[in-house]
Design a protein around this motif. Structure first.
Motif, short mmCIF file in Angstrom:
data_model
loop_
_atom_site.label_atom_id
_atom_site.label_comp_id
_atom_site.label_asym_id
_atom_site.label_seq_id
_atom_site.Cartn_x
_atom_site.Cartn_y
_atom_site.Cartn_z
N PHE A 188 -36.85 -23.94 -48.75
CA PHE A 188 -36.15 -24.19 -47.46
C PHE A 188 -34.62 -24.42 -47.50
O PHE A 188 -34.48 -25.26 -48.28
CB PHE A 188 -36.87 -25.11 -46.46
CG PHE A 188 -38.19 -24.64 -45.97
CD1 PHE A 188 -38.52 -24.02 -44.56
CD2 PHE A 188 -39.31 -24.71 -46.78
CE1 PHE A 188 -39.65 -23.62 -44.35
CE2 PHE A 188 -40.47 -24.19 -46.45
CZ PHE A 188 -40.60 -23.74 -45.05
N ALA A 189 -33.68 -24.01 -46.37
CA ALA A 189 -32.49 -24.59 -46.32
C ALA A 189 -32.27 -25.94 -45.91
O ALA A 189 -32.91 -26.33 -45.05
CB ALA A 189 -31.62 -23.44 -45.60
N TYR A 190 -31.40 -26.59 -46.41
CA TYR A 190 -30.99 -28.06 -46.11
C TYR A 190 -29.59 -27.74 -45.73
O TYR A 190 -28.58 -27.63 -46.67
CB TYR A 190 -31.28 -29.09 -47.23
CG TYR A 190 -30.79 -30.37 -46.72
CD1 TYR A 190 -30.75 -30.95 -45.52
CD2 TYR A 190 -29.66 -31.09 -47.73
CE1 TYR A 190 -30.55 -32.37 -45.13
CE2 TYR A 190 -29.06 -32.14 -47.28
CZ TYR A 190 -29.39 -33.05 -46.37
OH TYR A 190 -28.57 -34.05 -45.90
N VAL A 191 -29.08 -27.68 -44.45
CA VAL A 191 -27.93 -27.50 -44.01
C VAL A 191 -27.27 -28.69 -43.36
O VAL A 191 -28.09 -29.23 -42.58
CB VAL A 191 -27.61 -26.55 -43.20
CG1 VAL A 191 -26.16 -25.98 -42.55
CG2 VAL A 191 -28.12 -25.02 -43.88
N MET A 232 -24.96 -25.79 -47.60
CA MET A 232 -26.18 -25.52 -47.47
C MET A 232 -26.78 -25.65 -49.23
O MET A 232 -26.03 -25.48 -50.10
CB MET A 232 -26.18 -23.76 -47.64
CG MET A 232 -27.64 -23.38 -47.59
SD MET A 232 -27.73 -21.59 -47.42
CE MET A 232 -29.10 -21.40 -48.09
N ASN A 233 -27.96 -26.40 -49.16
CA ASN A 233 -28.60 -26.67 -50.20
C ASN A 233 -29.75 -25.62 -50.00
O ASN A 233 -30.53 -25.71 -48.96
CB ASN A 233 -29.11 -27.97 -50.50
CG ASN A 233 -27.99 -29.06 -50.53
OD1 ASN A 233 -27.79 -29.63 -51.52
ND2 ASN A 233 -27.01 -29.37 -49.62
N ALA A 256 -32.76 -30.71 -54.77
CA ALA A 256 -32.21 -29.59 -54.05
C ALA A 256 -30.97 -29.05 -54.79
O ALA A 256 -30.59 -29.85 -55.96
CB ALA A 256 -31.83 -29.89 -52.42
N VAL A 257 -30.63 -27.90 -54.48
CA VAL A 257 -29.34 -27.22 -55.28
C VAL A 257 -28.32 -26.79 -54.17
O VAL A 257 -28.71 -26.13 -53.35
CB VAL A 257 -29.75 -25.94 -56.05
CG1 VAL A 257 -28.55 -25.42 -56.52
CG2 VAL A 257 -30.84 -26.44 -57.07
N LEU A 258 -27.06 -27.25 -54.18
CA LEU A 258 -25.96 -27.09 -53.44
C LEU A 258 -25.33 -25.72 -53.62
O LEU A 258 -25.22 -25.63 -55.12
CB LEU A 258 -25.03 -27.92 -53.27
CG LEU A 258 -23.75 -27.91 -52.72
CD1 LEU A 258 -23.86 -27.89 -51.24
CD2 LEU A 258 -22.67 -28.83 -53.20
N LEU A 259 -25.14 -24.97 -52.98
CA LEU A 259 -24.72 -23.69 -53.16
C LEU A 259 -23.04 -23.78 -53.12
O LEU A 259 -22.58 -24.36 -51.95
CB LEU A 259 -24.99 -22.33 -52.24
CG LEU A 259 -26.56 -22.26 -52.40
CD1 LEU A 259 -26.89 -20.82 -51.40
CD2 LEU A 259 -27.12 -21.82 -53.63
N ARG A 260 -22.33 -23.62 -54.11
CA ARG A 260 -20.79 -23.89 -54.09
C ARG A 260 -19.81 -22.76 -53.90
O ARG A 260 -18.68 -22.97 -53.25
CB ARG A 260 -20.32 -24.95 -55.35
CG ARG A 260 -20.77 -26.13 -55.25
CD ARG A 260 -20.00 -26.98 -56.36
NE ARG A 260 -18.59 -26.89 -55.99
CZ ARG A 260 -17.87 -27.68 -55.08
NH1 ARG A 260 -18.58 -28.44 -54.30
NH2 ARG A 260 -16.68 -27.43 -54.97
#
Length: 186
Positions: free
Chosen positions: A74-77, A87-88, A99-103
């Motif tokens: 699921f997205a964690y925004v 967004m993670n 989680a993984v943060l999209l950079r």
């Protein structure tokens, strides 16, 4: 570019660092009012749950962090500095709060704005708080698998902007594709 279908939930239900590595080269896909935007993920940061003092989940379960504690995929925004969305993707089993943060993204389709840095990435992809808790197995907003035939070298560095987190600030939990010109910072 491989088929544009979402990776399965099992992709996210693994060790966060493994997921972070495997997200590099994968494709973030978002249908924004009929315009499909696609970016190749080239830089990420791993956040390792409640013990990681740089992770939002280190403060425990709150209304803001409940998505992190939920099931993977699921997205964690969230909003930072009152003006940028980040967004993670939630990883590992429910309750782990990883989680993984999209950079950063390399533009592939319909990305006209800069996408180097998590705030610019979200702006370019049309991601905001409405996407918090979004199931990444959906047909309109998902991550598609990378091309397994494409070789790439992963670089590990400390995360950006987490000096407040003590020893966690120096841990090499930021990963990017070596030589990619779209990363946010070397």
């Amino acid at each position: 570019m491989p088929c544009l279908g979402p990776v399965p939930r099992s992709f996210y239900d693994r060790d966060t660092i493994d997921v972070a590595h495997d997200l590099l080269g994968a494709f973030l896909v978002h249908d924004v009012a009929g315009e499909v935007r696609v970016g190749k993920i080239v830089e990420v940061e791993a956040y390792l749950g409640e013990l990681d003092l740089a992770a939002h989940s280190s403060r425990g379960l709150t209304q803001r962090t409940r998505i992190l504690f939920g099931p993977p995929g699921f997205a964690y925004v969230y909003l930072i500095y009152g003006m940028y969305f980040c967004m993670n993707v939630v990883t590992e089993r429910e309750g782990n709060a990883c989680a993984v943060l999209l950079r950063a993204l390399e533009p592939v389709r319909n990305l006209r704005d800069r996408s180097q840095g998590p705030g610019l990435l979200c702006r370019a992809m049309g991601i905001d708080l409405r996407h918090n808790g979004h199931d990444l197995e959906s047909p309109d907003f998902f991550i598609a698998p990378r091309d397994e035939n494409e070789a790439h070298q992963v670089v590990a560095r400390p995360r950006i902007g987490v000096a407040y987190s003590g020893i966690w600030a120096a841990k090499p939990l930021r990963f990017y594709l070596e030589g990619n010109r779209y990363i946010s910072r070397k």
